[in-house]
Design an enzyme around this catalytic site. Structure first.
Site, PDB file in Angstrom:
ATOM      1  N   LYS A 223     -40.951 -34.670  65.082  1.00 29.68           N
ATOM      2  CA  LYS A 223     -41.391 -33.313  65.443  1.00 29.68           C
ATOM      3  C   LYS A 223     -41.861 -32.554  64.190  1.00 29.68           C
ATOM      4  CE  LYS A 223     -41.811 -29.208  67.147  1.00 29.68           C
ATOM      5  NZ  LYS A 223     -42.955 -28.851  67.973  1.00 29.68           N
ATOM      6  N   CYS A 277     -44.261 -22.002  64.451  1.00 27.06           N
ATOM      7  CA  CYS A 277     -43.997 -23.428  64.193  1.00 27.06           C
ATOM      8  C   CYS A 277     -44.566 -23.934  62.877  1.00 27.06           C
ATOM      9  CB  CYS A 277     -44.520 -24.260  65.360  1.00 27.06           C
ATOM     10  SG  CYS A 277     -43.667 -23.905  66.903  1.00 27.06           S
TER      11      CYS A 277
HETATM   12  N1  LIG Z   1     -42.939 -21.083  70.560  1.00 27.58           N
HETATM   13  C1  LIG Z   1     -43.416 -22.293  70.479  1.00 27.58           C
HETATM   14  O1  LIG Z   1     -44.595 -22.499  70.664  1.00 27.58           O
HETATM   15  C2  LIG Z   1     -42.524 -23.483  70.156  1.00 27.58           C
HETATM   16  C3  LIG Z   1     -43.053 -24.768  70.317  1.00 27.58           C
HETATM   17  C4  LIG Z   1     -42.242 -25.855  70.041  1.00 27.58           C
HETATM   18  C5  LIG Z   1     -40.932 -25.668  69.600  1.00 27.58           C
HETATM   19  N2  LIG Z   1     -40.438 -24.397  69.446  1.00 27.58           N
HETATM   20  C6  LIG Z   1     -39.041 -24.257  69.023  1.00 27.58           C
HETATM   21  O2  LIG Z   1     -38.273 -23.890  70.176  1.00 27.58           O
HETATM   22  C7  LIG Z   1     -37.199 -23.025  69.809  1.00 27.58           C
HETATM   23  C8  LIG Z   1     -37.273 -21.744  70.634  1.00 27.58           C
HETATM   24  O3  LIG Z   1     -38.473 -21.070  70.281  1.00 27.58           O
HETATM   25  P1  LIG Z   1     -39.093 -19.910  71.176  1.00 27.58           P
HETATM   26  O4  LIG Z   1     -40.456 -19.691  70.633  1.00 27.58           O
HETATM   27  O5  LIG Z   1     -38.917 -20.176  72.613  1.00 27.58           O
HETATM   28  O6  LIG Z   1     -38.130 -18.701  70.765  1.00 27.58           O
HETATM   29  P2  LIG Z   1     -38.069 -17.279  71.480  1.00 27.58           P
HETATM   30  O7  LIG Z   1     -37.574 -16.342  70.442  1.00 27.58           O
HETATM   31  O8  LIG Z   1     -39.350 -16.989  72.193  1.00 27.58           O
HETATM   32  O9  LIG Z   1     -36.948 -17.467  72.618  1.00 27.58           O
HETATM   33  C9  LIG Z   1     -35.613 -17.759  72.352  1.00 27.58           C
HETATM   34  C10 LIG Z   1     -34.744 -17.036  73.381  1.00 27.58           C
HETATM   35  O10 LIG Z   1     -33.384 -17.456  73.178  1.00 27.58           O
HETATM   36  C11 LIG Z   1     -32.543 -16.340  73.442  1.00 27.58           C
HETATM   37  N3  LIG Z   1     -31.225 -16.614  72.847  1.00 27.58           N
HETATM   38  C12 LIG Z   1     -30.871 -16.702  71.550  1.00 27.58           C
HETATM   39  N4  LIG Z   1     -29.576 -17.062  71.426  1.00 27.58           N
HETATM   40  C13 LIG Z   1     -29.078 -17.173  72.686  1.00 27.58           C
HETATM   41  C14 LIG Z   1     -27.811 -17.513  73.234  1.00 27.58           C
HETATM   42  N5  LIG Z   1     -26.776 -17.814  72.453  1.00 27.58           N
HETATM   43  N6  LIG Z   1     -27.686 -17.519  74.574  1.00 27.58           N
HETATM   44  C15 LIG Z   1     -28.716 -17.226  75.384  1.00 27.58           C
HETATM   45  N7  LIG Z   1     -29.961 -16.916  74.927  1.00 27.58           N
HETATM   46  C16 LIG Z   1     -30.137 -16.901  73.600  1.00 27.58           C
HETATM   47  C17 LIG Z   1     -33.287 -15.169  72.856  1.00 27.58           C
HETATM   48  O11 LIG Z   1     -32.868 -13.955  73.434  1.00 27.58           O
HETATM   49  C18 LIG Z   1     -34.747 -15.535  73.229  1.00 27.58           C
HETATM   50  O12 LIG Z   1     -35.146 -14.944  74.464  1.00 27.58           O
HETATM   51  C19 LIG Z   1     -37.318 -22.815  68.310  1.00 27.58           C
HETATM   52  O13 LIG Z   1     -36.517 -23.748  67.641  1.00 27.58           O
HETATM   53  C20 LIG Z   1     -38.790 -23.137  68.029  1.00 27.58           C
HETATM   54  O14 LIG Z   1     -39.002 -23.578  66.702  1.00 27.58           O
HETATM   55  C21 LIG Z   1     -41.203 -23.322  69.720  1.00 27.58           C
END
Ligand SMILES: NC(=O)c1ccc[n+]([C@@H]2O[C@H](COP(=O)([O-])OP(=O)(O)OC[C@H]3O[C@@H](n4cnc5c(N)ncnc54)[C@H](O)[C@@H]3O)[C@@H](O)[C@H]2O)c1
Length: 441
Positions: A223, A277
């Site tokens: 990844k 990312c």
């Molecule tokens: N955004 C992208 O395009 C993308 C793509 C691939 C991978 N990722 C990875 O995926 C992961 C999530 O990214 P994202 O963009 O969705 O983040 P985001 O900030 O959009 O969403 C994360 C959510 O998790 C919630 N949260 C945090 N701690 C929590 C808990 N203990 N219990 C319940 N809810 C909780 C937050 O309130 C938030 O709504 C990261 O590691 C990121 O690197 C993101």
């Protein structure tokens, strides 16, 4: 408790499995909708009350097409429940964890506190057999050396025996996430056969993409390698852009020609790299490796230096800094990429703060998808009606709307730094406009 693997398999196949999604952000919400599309019941949990209220009222917090009607459909047929209450996850057989793993700005390493907190909450619920699938992006060896020991410590239970845990990195691109989730090839990493096979079977029921199986550390590295490769490639394109500016060729033409080679695929240069990312994952790849002078780090620095290059390009036109400071600048695009409202780590943020370092007061921004302005003044009028108010225009995000602007409405002597390469050189021939496209002079 002994895991009943054949029952687990049977339930997945018969769609009796209840799926919890922890974290309903950019990754979690589309994940939940795709699992629902495959006819599984979903319990969506997020600690953000406002977010849960939005989803529970049938609205989508993300501006993706189709989300709202899917949310409404699954709320009314009761396949979807959303809540802030983690205890609901006790009913779930599979819990997909999609919480943030942001970069710690001081140590340039992953902040795993959200993930650890989420797993602490799940550790209390392991009396019923569960498969935990981590989708968040993590540094190498996190599953093996940090997350599995964490759950084992908190729950007193053994991975592979009392609970299952796998890693399934997410590859979706915000703005197109349902299509990508359904069709992208996926990688699953796990260090015991049951975790690997059950995750594989579950994924086969919710996606059409090819699934590759591996160990957790290999999946973590793959990844990070994907996004680091893209960041390095863009850094190369950006360096090429600067070489082209000095050499008198157009970088887009150079890249187009080079890419006709069957084994070459140079990406697009730009005013910097944004988003959650590509700005983070390369650091996670080299985290703790003592590789500060690595190519990967150099590429990050190159991409981070592009906002400076954009500003220097603009300043180079002015006879004095004093005149530059008085100019009225419009930045087109705040989102980090076209067609979305996501502004995380957008190069626009850097460009605004660097312009402010020169005490510029007249900095305006426009974006059709977001009202975030990061200390600049947001303009929301019809752009064509106000274009002639600005001495300088910088394009940062290639939103399709900008291509249709009436070029005759720019100020007669406007300076345009087209860092997102939105316009064509021909648009400005026979005018007094100074047009400076990135990667071409
Ligand atoms: N955004 C992208 O395009 C993308 C793509 C691939 C991978 N990722 C990875 O995926 C992961 C999530 O990214 P994202 O963009 O969705 O983040 P985001 O900030 O959009 O969403 C994360 C959510 O998790 C919630 N949260 C945090 N701690 C929590 C808990 N203990 N219990 C319940 N809810 C909780 C937050 O309130 C938030 O709504 C990261 O590691 C990121 O690197 C993101």
């Amino acid at each position: 408790m002994t895991l009943d693997i054949s029952k687990f398999l049977e339930n997945i196949i018969e769609k009796k499995t209840v799926v919890g999604v922890l974290g309903l952000g950019q990754v979690g919400l589309p994940t939940a909708l795709c699992v629902l599309n495959a006819n599984y019941k979903v319990i969506g949990i997020d600690r953000d009350e406002k977010l849960i209220q939005i989803i529970a009222s049938g609205k989508s917090p993300l501006p993706e097409s189709g989300f709202e009607s899917l949310i409404n459909k699954f709320l009314s047929n009761k396949l979807l429940r959303v809540s802030t209450s983690r205890s609901l996850l006790s009913e779930a057989d599979i819990i997909i964890v999609c919480v943030p793993t942001p970069l710690d700005g001081l140590t340039f390493s992953a902040d795993l506190s959200y993930l650890k907190n989420a797993l602490t909450e799940i550790s209390d619920l392991l009396d019923k057999q569960k498969l935990i699938v981590i989708e968040s992006t993590i540094p190498p060896n996190t599953i093996k050396k940090i997350l599995i020991p964490h759950v084992e410590n908190k729950s007193g239970k053994k991975a592979g025996k009392d609970f299952l845990l796998s890693y399934c990195p997410e590859r979706i691109s915000p703005g197109n996430s349902l299509i990508e989730f359904t069709n992208n090839a996926r990688i699953v990493g796990a260090d015991d056969d049951d975790s690997l096979n059950l995750t594989n079977l579950f994924l086969k029921n919710i996606t059409k993409g090819e699934i590759s199986l591996s160990k957790s550390t290999t999946a973590e590295l793959s990844k990070l390698a994907e996004n680091s490769f893209r960041d390095l490639n863009i850094a190369f394109a950006n360096e090429l852009a600067i070489i082209c500016e000095q050499s008198g060729a157009d970088v887009l033409e150079v890249i187009r020609l080079a890419n006709t080679h069957p084994r070459v695929n140079i990406h697009f240069p730009g005013p910097g790299v944004g988003g959650p990312c590509l700005t983070k994952d390369p650091y996670l790849l080299i985290q703790g490796q003592g590789m500060d002078s690595s190519l990967i780090k150099l590429a990050r620095n190159t991409n981070d230096s592009m906002p400076d290059h954009v500003i220097k390009t603009l300043m180079g036109v002015f006879k004095s800094e004093a005149i530059f400071k008085k100019s009225k600048i419009l930045i087109l695009g705040v989102a980090y990429k076209p067609g979305v409202n996501d502004t995380r780590r957008s190069p626009t943020i850097d460009i605004i703060s660097k312009l402010k370092e020169y005490d510029l007061e007249n900095i305006f921004v426009h974006d059709p998808y977001t009202l975030e302005s990061f200390g600049a003044t947001m303009v929301s009028e019809n752009l064509n009606s106000i274009l002639n108010n600005f001495d300088c225009v910088i394009t940062v995000t290639a939103h399709s709307q900008y291509k249709d602007l009436d070029k005759s409405l720019f100020k007669d002597d406007c300076i345009i730094v087209d860092a997102a390469r939105v316009f064509e050189k021909d648009d400005f021939t026979d005018t007094n406009i100074i047009y400076l496209p990135l990667g071409s002079r």
